[in-house]
Scaffold this motif. Sequence first.
Motif, PDB file in Angstrom:
ATOM      1  N   THR A  47      49.357  18.937  37.531  1.00 65.41           N
ATOM      2  CA  THR A  47      50.833  19.141  37.458  1.00 65.41           C
ATOM      3  C   THR A  47      51.431  18.814  38.557  1.00 65.41           C
ATOM      4  O   THR A  47      50.774  18.991  39.871  1.00 65.41           O
ATOM      5  N   SER A  48      52.809  18.538  38.953  1.00 61.62           N
ATOM      6  CA  SER A  48      53.521  18.176  40.269  1.00 61.62           C
ATOM      7  C   SER A  48      53.710  19.653  40.914  1.00 61.62           C
ATOM      8  O   SER A  48      54.118  20.513  40.140  1.00 61.62           O
ATOM      9  N   PRO A  49      53.605  19.694  42.082  1.00 56.67           N
ATOM     10  CA  PRO A  49      53.937  20.841  42.862  1.00 56.67           C
ATOM     11  C   PRO A  49      55.373  21.110  43.058  1.00 56.67           C
ATOM     12  O   PRO A  49      55.883  20.097  43.044  1.00 56.67           O
ATOM     13  N   GLY A  50      55.585  22.186  43.459  1.00 60.18           N
ATOM     14  CA  GLY A  50      56.898  22.459  43.800  1.00 60.18           C
ATOM     15  C   GLY A  50      58.059  22.824  42.850  1.00 60.18           C
ATOM     16  O   GLY A  50      59.129  22.942  43.012  1.00 60.18           O
ATOM     17  N   SER A  51      57.580  23.020  41.453  1.00 54.21           N
ATOM     18  CA  SER A  51      58.051  23.425  40.406  1.00 54.21           C
ATOM     19  C   SER A  51      58.580  24.927  40.080  1.00 54.21           C
ATOM     20  O   SER A  51      59.464  25.390  39.448  1.00 54.21           O
TER      21      SER A  51
END
Length: 261
Positions: free
Chosen positions: A163-167
């Motif tokens: 999963t992409s960070p910062g969400s």
Amino acid sequence: MTAPIPRDIPDLPAIPSRPARKPSPVPATAVVPPARRPAVAAFRLLIAVAAAAGVTLELLLGDPARALSHFAIQSSLLLALVMALSARRAWTAGRPLPGAVLGATLLYVVVTALVHHVLLANEASPFFLPGEAATPTGRQIFSHAVLYTAAPIAAVLDWLLFTSPGSLRLRQAGTWLLYPLAYLFFCLIRGELLLPGTPDRYLYPFLDVGQEGFKRVLGNALLLGLSFYALATLLVALDHVRPNAVRHRGKTGFRLRPPVG
């Protein structure tokens, strides 16, 4: 008679032309289309199947109504659903699920694992549950291993690696606690409606009003709630400092990659 034609015809204004496009500093090869991730889809589908299998086994081995009342079963059902949807979107290069949904699911399954291993299956804990909770036998060995250990660890790995960070946002942490708060009221109301002496009248020993008293139960709930919020805050902080291991984003258009060299 017609009017004389003037000798000097004024010049007509020039027709404006389209402005020339400025050259783009990004080459055409830097445009990366959304990509399918079959390996990620397979991993998430495996998590969904394992969580669903653990829940199904718990329902078959005991009273389904009682099993469905446990936080562990409910959070595992949520994990199975979220992982199944995430697997489908990874397979079709679809848009990822909202970060708030993924964060809440991760928080609930991690809480399930910590409560089980730290409070219920730990002999040093004042809320230790001897018997099946600490030492399951038969087919419950598989369901307990999946629901309280394997599935939470796999969910954490999926979050870190795929999963992409910062969400995640800090304001979401308070919203995630609404479900545990509603579950607290459910457990207390359920215990009051059942007759004294009913087995598993209160689903967890730290919520047992008959043994602990109402004030002490509220104190236990407050400490657990603060611990859950601290864990949620930690997840948000880690989400903003962990490296980005995702190469392709979801189907939200094209992603620009900086030119090489």
